[in-house]
Design an enzyme around this catalytic site. Sequence first.
Site, mmCIF file in Angstrom:
data_model
loop_
_atom_site.group_PDB
_atom_site.id
_atom_site.type_symbol
_atom_site.label_atom_id
_atom_site.label_comp_id
_atom_site.label_asym_id
_atom_site.label_seq_id
_atom_site.Cartn_x
_atom_site.Cartn_y
_atom_site.Cartn_z
ATOM 1 N N ASP A 74 65.435 51.522 47.367
ATOM 2 C CA ASP A 74 65.861 52.905 47.126
ATOM 3 C C ASP A 74 66.344 53.562 48.423
ATOM 4 O O ASP A 74 67.161 54.483 48.385
ATOM 5 C CB ASP A 74 64.689 53.760 46.605
ATOM 6 C CG ASP A 74 64.147 53.285 45.266
ATOM 7 O OD1 ASP A 74 64.952 53.044 44.359
ATOM 8 O OD2 ASP A 74 62.907 53.152 45.137
ATOM 9 N N ILE A 111 72.317 50.223 41.331
ATOM 10 C CA ILE A 111 72.554 51.621 40.932
ATOM 11 C C ILE A 111 71.270 52.385 41.222
ATOM 12 O O ILE A 111 70.237 52.122 40.598
ATOM 13 C CB ILE A 111 72.901 51.767 39.426
ATOM 14 C CG1 ILE A 111 74.156 50.989 39.058
ATOM 15 C CG2 ILE A 111 73.066 53.257 39.076
ATOM 16 C CD1 ILE A 111 74.551 51.093 37.571
ATOM 17 N N ASP A 112 71.317 53.274 42.171
ATOM 18 C CA ASP A 112 70.183 54.167 42.363
ATOM 19 C C ASP A 112 70.499 55.417 41.556
ATOM 20 O O ASP A 112 71.540 56.058 41.767
ATOM 21 C CB ASP A 112 69.986 54.509 43.847
ATOM 22 C CG ASP A 112 68.700 55.278 44.051
ATOM 23 O OD1 ASP A 112 67.650 54.833 43.544
ATOM 24 O OD2 ASP A 112 68.736 56.335 44.694
ATOM 25 N N GLU A 160 66.750 45.053 43.700
ATOM 26 C CA GLU A 160 65.853 45.612 42.683
ATOM 27 C C GLU A 160 65.833 44.770 41.412
ATOM 28 O O GLU A 160 64.765 44.467 40.892
ATOM 29 C CB GLU A 160 66.270 47.047 42.311
ATOM 30 C CG GLU A 160 65.383 47.587 41.188
ATOM 31 C CD GLU A 160 65.674 48.999 40.736
ATOM 32 O OE1 GLU A 160 66.702 49.567 41.155
ATOM 33 O OE2 GLU A 160 64.871 49.514 39.958
ATOM 34 N N ASP A 192 70.155 48.111 46.090
ATOM 35 C CA ASP A 192 69.889 48.790 44.820
ATOM 36 C C ASP A 192 71.255 48.952 44.156
ATOM 37 O O ASP A 192 72.089 49.734 44.613
ATOM 38 C CB ASP A 192 69.230 50.150 45.073
ATOM 39 C CG ASP A 192 68.758 50.777 43.774
ATOM 40 O OD1 ASP A 192 69.273 50.401 42.702
ATOM 41 O OD2 ASP A 192 67.875 51.655 43.835
ATOM 42 N N THR A 236 69.633 55.189 37.886
ATOM 43 C CA THR A 236 70.004 54.582 36.595
ATOM 44 C C THR A 236 69.812 55.565 35.442
ATOM 45 O O THR A 236 70.615 55.591 34.501
ATOM 46 C CB THR A 236 69.190 53.289 36.360
ATOM 47 O OG1 THR A 236 69.546 52.365 37.391
ATOM 48 C CG2 THR A 236 69.502 52.649 35.019
HETATM 49 C C1 IPD Z 1 64.839 55.669 41.136
HETATM 50 C C2 IPD Z 1 65.485 56.893 41.729
HETATM 51 C C3 IPD Z 1 64.588 58.088 41.556
HETATM 52 C C4 IPD Z 1 63.221 57.864 42.172
HETATM 53 C C5 IPD Z 1 62.587 56.600 41.609
HETATM 54 C C6 IPD Z 1 63.521 55.408 41.789
HETATM 55 P P1 IPD Z 1 66.457 53.735 40.151
HETATM 56 O O1 IPD Z 1 65.658 54.523 41.344
HETATM 57 O O2 IPD Z 1 65.746 56.723 43.103
HETATM 58 O O3 IPD Z 1 65.146 59.224 42.179
HETATM 59 O O4 IPD Z 1 62.396 58.966 41.865
HETATM 60 O O5 IPD Z 1 61.387 56.345 42.304
HETATM 61 O O6 IPD Z 1 62.937 54.273 41.207
HETATM 62 O O7 IPD Z 1 65.430 53.109 39.260
HETATM 63 O O8 IPD Z 1 67.301 54.734 39.464
HETATM 64 O O9 IPD Z 1 67.218 52.731 40.934
HETATM 65 CA CA CA Z 2 66.513 53.050 43.070
HETATM 66 CA CA CA Z 3 68.332 50.899 40.695
HETATM 67 CA CA CA Z 4 65.269 51.071 38.364
#
Ligand code: IPD
Ligand code: CA
Ligand code: CA
Ligand code: CA
Length: 284
Positions: A226, A94-95, A72, A92, A97
């Site tokens: 994700d 940190i999913d 990402e 990813d 963030t």
């Molecule tokens: C997000 C999270 C969130 C989802 C967003 C993603 P991130 O990832 O997974 O739940 O609704 O579409 O972008 O940006 O925290 O890695």
């Molecule tokens: Ca994510």
């Molecule tokens: Ca992320």
């Molecule tokens: Ca992100």
Amino acid sequence: MSSPDLDKFFQVALELTRKGGQLVRTAFDQPASIVLTKSSDTDLVTETDQAVEKLLIAGLGKAFPDHKFIGEESAAAGQKYTLTDAPTWIIDPIDGTTNFVHRIPLVAICVGLTINKEPVVGIVYNPITNECFSAIKGRGAFKNGFPIHVSSTEALNKSVICTSLGIHNVVGVGPAWLDRALENHKKTVIAGVRGHRAFGSAAINMVYVAQGSIDAYIEYGLHSWDIAAAVVICREAGATLLDPTGAAFDLMSRKVLVAGTEKLAREISGVFTHTDFEREGEEK
Ligand code: IPD
Ligand code: CA
Ligand code: CA
Ligand code: CA
């Protein structure tokens, strides 16, 4: 690709993911160390996201020099990517963030490996709660080493589902998208689902389906990083993955419907409106 190869890939990835977890935990425990490096109000990234991605790509690249990467934060830095048949780590760092920045303990380091475009190894690790979900294709799904399985719920009115509005994804897509997302949410309320949850992490939504806590999850506007790791875990836990329209699931399509049973997945797909959820001009 032989099974011992997948084992080796998994072990190296797991060790690096745990190292990344130490960075996340340290920053989480010392809020002052959570440094925003780029942001809009809804699209956050911290130095920890970047450091974890760097650590994973450096370590995996050293161990497997012919493997490719989709990450990402590398993509955010302008690196172009296409999924090919080559072994590809989809990362990813940190999913969740936004959860991380707000110190909500629902975050996950996601490391998936595709071969011939198919996810075959997946690790989703929440270092704050110390929950490590993992799977290798054909070998079952595990949480901290113990087997996990999806729920057997088939009826919408007995289901707890995640239907994130993806407010993050709404920015830049205009009011029509938001209207449809809200309409879909309303339809599930009218259909009488037992409960809605939104954990702020696609990967956590998915592994909760894998362990049977959540019965289904549907979201539009996602990226491959994700969900790639969680896809293997969900499949190995017995989940049904579909495109929300009911067509075959496609990792690069930016949307997912996952449920413990196929019957529930089809029921949810039937309730939802699916048109025009794409954001114009974005790569898939
Ligand atoms: C997000 C999270 C969130 C989802 C967003 C993603 P991130 O990832 O997974 O739940 O609704 O579409 O972008 O940006 O925290 O890695
Ligand atoms: Ca994510
Ligand atoms: Ca992320
Ligand atoms: Ca992100």
